[in-house]
Design a protein around this motif. Structure first.
Motif, PDB file in Angstrom:
ATOM      1  N   ARG A 231     -52.094 -11.304  43.692  1.00 60.80           N
ATOM      2  CA  ARG A 231     -51.654 -12.553  43.058  1.00 60.80           C
ATOM      3  C   ARG A 231     -52.837 -13.505  42.872  1.00 60.80           C
ATOM      4  O   ARG A 231     -52.984 -14.137  41.825  1.00 60.80           O
ATOM      5  CB  ARG A 231     -50.577 -13.222  43.924  1.00 60.80           C
ATOM      6  N   ALA A 232     -53.654 -13.616  43.907  1.00 61.14           N
ATOM      7  CA  ALA A 232     -54.796 -14.528  43.854  1.00 61.14           C
ATOM      8  C   ALA A 232     -55.781 -14.141  42.755  1.00 61.14           C
ATOM      9  O   ALA A 232     -56.311 -15.001  42.041  1.00 61.14           O
ATOM     10  CB  ALA A 232     -55.504 -14.555  45.207  1.00 61.14           C
ATOM     11  N   LEU A 233     -56.014 -12.839  42.599  1.00 63.13           N
ATOM     12  CA  LEU A 233     -56.993 -12.365  41.614  1.00 63.13           C
ATOM     13  C   LEU A 233     -56.586 -12.698  40.178  1.00 63.13           C
ATOM     14  O   LEU A 233     -57.440 -12.837  39.303  1.00 63.13           O
ATOM     15  CB  LEU A 233     -57.197 -10.857  41.758  1.00 63.13           C
ATOM     16  N   HIS A 234     -55.304 -12.807  39.937  1.00 63.50           N
ATOM     17  CA  HIS A 234     -54.835 -13.095  38.584  1.00 63.50           C
ATOM     18  C   HIS A 234     -55.047 -14.545  38.176  1.00 63.50           C
ATOM     19  O   HIS A 234     -54.830 -14.917  37.024  1.00 63.50           O
ATOM     20  CB  HIS A 234     -53.355 -12.714  38.441  1.00 63.50           C
ATOM     21  N   PHE A 235     -55.465 -15.392  39.114  1.00 69.57           N
ATOM     22  CA  PHE A 235     -55.760 -16.783  38.783  1.00 69.57           C
ATOM     23  C   PHE A 235     -57.162 -16.946  38.201  1.00 69.57           C
ATOM     24  O   PHE A 235     -57.492 -17.987  37.650  1.00 69.57           O
ATOM     25  CB  PHE A 235     -55.631 -17.673  40.028  1.00 69.57           C
ATOM     26  N   PHE A 236     -57.992 -15.909  38.358  1.00 70.53           N
ATOM     27  CA  PHE A 236     -59.363 -15.997  37.882  1.00 70.53           C
ATOM     28  C   PHE A 236     -59.447 -15.612  36.407  1.00 70.53           C
ATOM     29  O   PHE A 236     -58.671 -14.774  35.925  1.00 70.53           O
ATOM     30  CB  PHE A 236     -60.272 -15.074  38.694  1.00 70.53           C
ATOM     31  N   PRO A 237     -60.393 -16.204  35.675  1.00 68.43           N
ATOM     32  CA  PRO A 237     -60.566 -15.826  34.266  1.00 68.43           C
ATOM     33  C   PRO A 237     -61.072 -14.396  34.167  1.00 68.43           C
ATOM     34  O   PRO A 237     -61.655 -13.855  35.126  1.00 68.43           O
ATOM     35  CB  PRO A 237     -61.630 -16.816  33.763  1.00 68.43           C
ATOM     36  N   PRO A 238     -60.886 -13.731  33.026  1.00 65.84           N
ATOM     37  CA  PRO A 238     -61.348 -12.338  32.858  1.00 65.84           C
ATOM     38  C   PRO A 238     -62.853 -12.229  33.062  1.00 65.84           C
ATOM     39  O   PRO A 238     -63.621 -13.127  32.702  1.00 65.84           O
ATOM     40  CB  PRO A 238     -60.966 -12.020  31.408  1.00 65.84           C
ATOM     41  N   LYS A 239     -63.279 -11.132  33.640  1.00 63.17           N
ATOM     42  CA  LYS A 239     -64.717 -10.888  33.848  1.00 63.17           C
ATOM     43  C   LYS A 239     -65.380 -10.499  32.533  1.00 63.17           C
ATOM     44  O   LYS A 239     -64.732  -9.957  31.638  1.00 63.17           O
ATOM     45  CB  LYS A 239     -64.917  -9.766  34.876  1.00 63.17           C
ATOM     46  N   SER A 240     -66.673 -10.742  32.424  1.00 57.32           N
ATOM     47  CA  SER A 240     -67.405 -10.382  31.209  1.00 57.32           C
ATOM     48  C   SER A 240     -67.447  -8.866  31.014  1.00 57.32           C
ATOM     49  O   SER A 240     -67.673  -8.382  29.911  1.00 57.32           O
ATOM     50  CB  SER A 240     -68.836 -10.936  31.275  1.00 57.32           C
ATOM     51  N   SER A 241     -67.225  -8.127  32.090  1.00 61.52           N
ATOM     52  CA  SER A 241     -67.201  -6.667  31.996  1.00 61.52           C
ATOM     53  C   SER A 241     -65.895  -6.160  31.397  1.00 61.52           C
ATOM     54  O   SER A 241     -65.791  -4.987  31.018  1.00 61.52           O
ATOM     55  CB  SER A 241     -67.366  -6.049  33.392  1.00 61.52           C
ATOM     56  N   GLY A 242     -64.885  -7.039  31.318  1.00 63.62           N
ATOM     57  CA  GLY A 242     -63.576  -6.629  30.828  1.00 63.62           C
ATOM     58  C   GLY A 242     -62.756  -5.899  31.885  1.00 63.62           C
ATOM     59  O   GLY A 242     -61.662  -5.407  31.614  1.00 63.62           O
ATOM     60  N   TRP A 243     -63.277  -5.858  33.109  1.00 70.90           N
ATOM     61  CA  TRP A 243     -62.618  -5.153  34.213  1.00 70.90           C
ATOM     62  C   TRP A 243     -61.714  -6.106  34.987  1.00 70.90           C
ATOM     63  O   TRP A 243     -62.129  -7.220  35.341  1.00 70.90           O
ATOM     64  CB  TRP A 243     -63.676  -4.571  35.137  1.00 70.90           C
ATOM     65  N   GLN A 244     -60.513  -5.680  35.272  1.00 72.60           N
ATOM     66  CA  GLN A 244     -59.602  -6.456  36.107  1.00 72.60           C
ATOM     67  C   GLN A 244     -59.736  -5.970  37.552  1.00 72.60           C
ATOM     68  O   GLN A 244     -59.397  -4.837  37.863  1.00 72.60           O
ATOM     69  CB  GLN A 244     -58.148  -6.275  35.642  1.00 72.60           C
ATOM     70  N   PRO A 245     -60.280  -6.811  38.449  1.00 73.53           N
ATOM     71  CA  PRO A 245     -60.446  -6.402  39.852  1.00 73.53           C
ATOM     72  C   PRO A 245     -59.122  -5.924  40.454  1.00 73.53           C
ATOM     73  O   PRO A 245     -58.066  -6.484  40.177  1.00 73.53           O
ATOM     74  CB  PRO A 245     -60.936  -7.681  40.538  1.00 73.53           C
ATOM     75  N   LYS A 246     -59.227  -4.891  41.278  1.00 77.92           N
ATOM     76  CA  LYS A 246     -58.033  -4.287  41.882  1.00 77.92           C
ATOM     77  C   LYS A 246     -58.074  -4.408  43.407  1.00 77.92           C
ATOM     78  O   LYS A 246     -59.132  -4.576  43.999  1.00 77.92           O
ATOM     79  CB  LYS A 246     -57.921  -2.827  41.448  1.00 77.92           C
ATOM     80  N   VAL A 247     -56.907  -4.292  44.017  1.00 77.72           N
ATOM     81  CA  VAL A 247     -56.774  -4.366  45.471  1.00 77.72           C
ATOM     82  C   VAL A 247     -56.162  -3.066  45.966  1.00 77.72           C
ATOM     83  O   VAL A 247     -55.204  -2.558  45.379  1.00 77.72           O
ATOM     84  CB  VAL A 247     -55.877  -5.555  45.892  1.00 77.72           C
ATOM     85  N   THR A 248     -56.735  -2.524  47.018  1.00 72.70           N
ATOM     86  CA  THR A 248     -56.176  -1.310  47.623  1.00 72.70           C
ATOM     87  C   THR A 248     -56.315  -1.389  49.135  1.00 72.70           C
ATOM     88  O   THR A 248     -56.995  -2.282  49.662  1.00 72.70           O
ATOM     89  CB  THR A 248     -56.880  -0.043  47.079  1.00 72.70           C
TER      90      THR A 248
END
Length: 362
Positions: free
Chosen positions: A252-269
């Motif tokens: 949930r927290a990660l979705h508050f950040f703007p998109p990265k310049s790499s176009g990658w959406q950080p994931k949690v595992t």
């Protein structure tokens, strides 16, 4: 026995002489070998051939603060450069106690099991008083250190910002030239080193543990913003459910950040370094990231940007060393410091005086 001849309780009796373990001839041979200077060309040849002893000696050389070693160190780095840049560089950080060393050992063993060659550059904190370092990573990674396809190099952080070893960037090049295709850099995890490590790796992994009370703090910028993945470690036993809940919160927290310049959406595992559950999934996640950024061209663009950054950082470092080692500055520095302490001049005026003296003599 007379009082005058009374033996003190602290007196020692002559013991038995220790047997000579090494003959004097062998001892001299070892001393001569250690003092022997190895040529830069010889070091380069051995590193390229995969000699880990030569790699260790070269890293010691580039970490040296002796200015007389600088030319030789640069020759070794330049000689190894054509054989470098063929690895995946992974930065791993997390607060002390999160299990970084245990995770790296489990992760490294998984990679060597896949036929990979893994180099771990672990940055250990140094005392600001004695400048000593525990350098305990080889002890904590007792299985990985015995692996023929692994190389572990602990380095003292010294006075480097936030605990990043002064020559970690150059050590990466040497490890790549030695044939290691996966480079792992472990930070001290004290807050400041992350920025420097982020500027020298392809993938930045943040280790967390459940129940530490910082799930909601993930919304803060900084370290979370740099992470390409968040891994909840110690997801085993009674902690499995807590780890799953932490995973949801961090997502949930990660979705508050703007998109990265790499176009990658950080994931949690989640994973357990003890049981190795989830370790393979972490590597699959890294491979997915590498594939994504390679296809988009971001991977190579980031490497080029990092090379420029470290060129400028090296200039700054060399200028700083030249300044403080200059005879005129050595002569005047204590005097100017005393004038500042006595409030005779301002700190800014003192700095200007020293800089002017440096420029006149160079």
């Amino acid at each position: 026995m007379s009082k005058n001849n009374k033996i003190s309780a602290l007196s020692e009796k002559d013991g038995v002489n220790k047997p000579e373990i090494l003959s004097s001839q062998v001892a001299k041979h070892i001393q001569a070998f250690r003092k022997k200077e190895i040529l830069a060309t010889e070091l380069i040849e051995k590193i390229i051939a995969g000699d880990k002893v030569a790699l260790s000696r070269a890293i010691t050389l580039i970490e040296s603060t002796n200015n007389n070693h600088l030319e030789k160190a640069n020759a070794v780095i330049n000689g190894c450069l054509p054989f470098a840049n063929k690895s995946v560089r992974i930065g791993i950080t997390g607060v002390p106690g999160v299990g970084k060393s245990t995770f790296i050992e489990a992760f490294g063993k998984h990679l060597t099991g896949l036929g990979k060659k893994v180099a771990v550059l672990a940055i250990d904190p140094s005392s600001t008083l004695s400048h000593g370092s525990i350098l305990g990573d080889k002890t904590r990674m007792e299985e990985l250190v015995k692996d023929e396809n692994a190389f572990i190099r602990p380095s003292a952080s010294g006075e480097s910002l936030g605990g990043v070893a002064r020559k970690t960037r150059e050590a990466i090049i040497l490890c790549e030239a030695c044939g290691f295709d996966t480079i792992i850099i472990e930070t001290v995890g004290v807050g400041q080193s992350e920025t420097a490590v982020h500027s020298m790796v392809d993938f930045f992994l943040l280790l967390k543990i459940a129940g530490a009370g910082d799930e909601l703090q993930g919304i803060k910028r900084g370290i979370m913003e740099m992470a390409d993945a968040v891994v909840i470690n110690k997801a085993d036993g009674d902690n499995i459910q807590k780890a799953k809940m932490a995973k949801v919160e961090f997502n949930r927290a990660l979705h508050f950040f703007p998109p990265k310049s790499s176009g990658w959406q950080p994931k949690v595992t989640t994973c357990s370094a003890v049981t190795t559950d989830g370790i393979a999934a972490v590597y699959d996640l890294i491979l997915e990231y590498i594939s994504h950024t390679t296809t988009s061209g971001y991977f190579d663009a980031k490497r080029e940007e990092q090379n420029q950054y470290w060129m400028l950082e090296t200039i700054n470092e060399q200028l700083k060393n030249s300044f403080y080692n200059h005879p005129e500055i050595i002569k005047q520095l204590e005097l100017v410091k005393q004038q500042v302490l006595n409030h005779e001049i301002s700190p800014f005026s003192g700095a200007q005086l020293l800089l002017e003296a440096f420029k006149k003599k160079t």
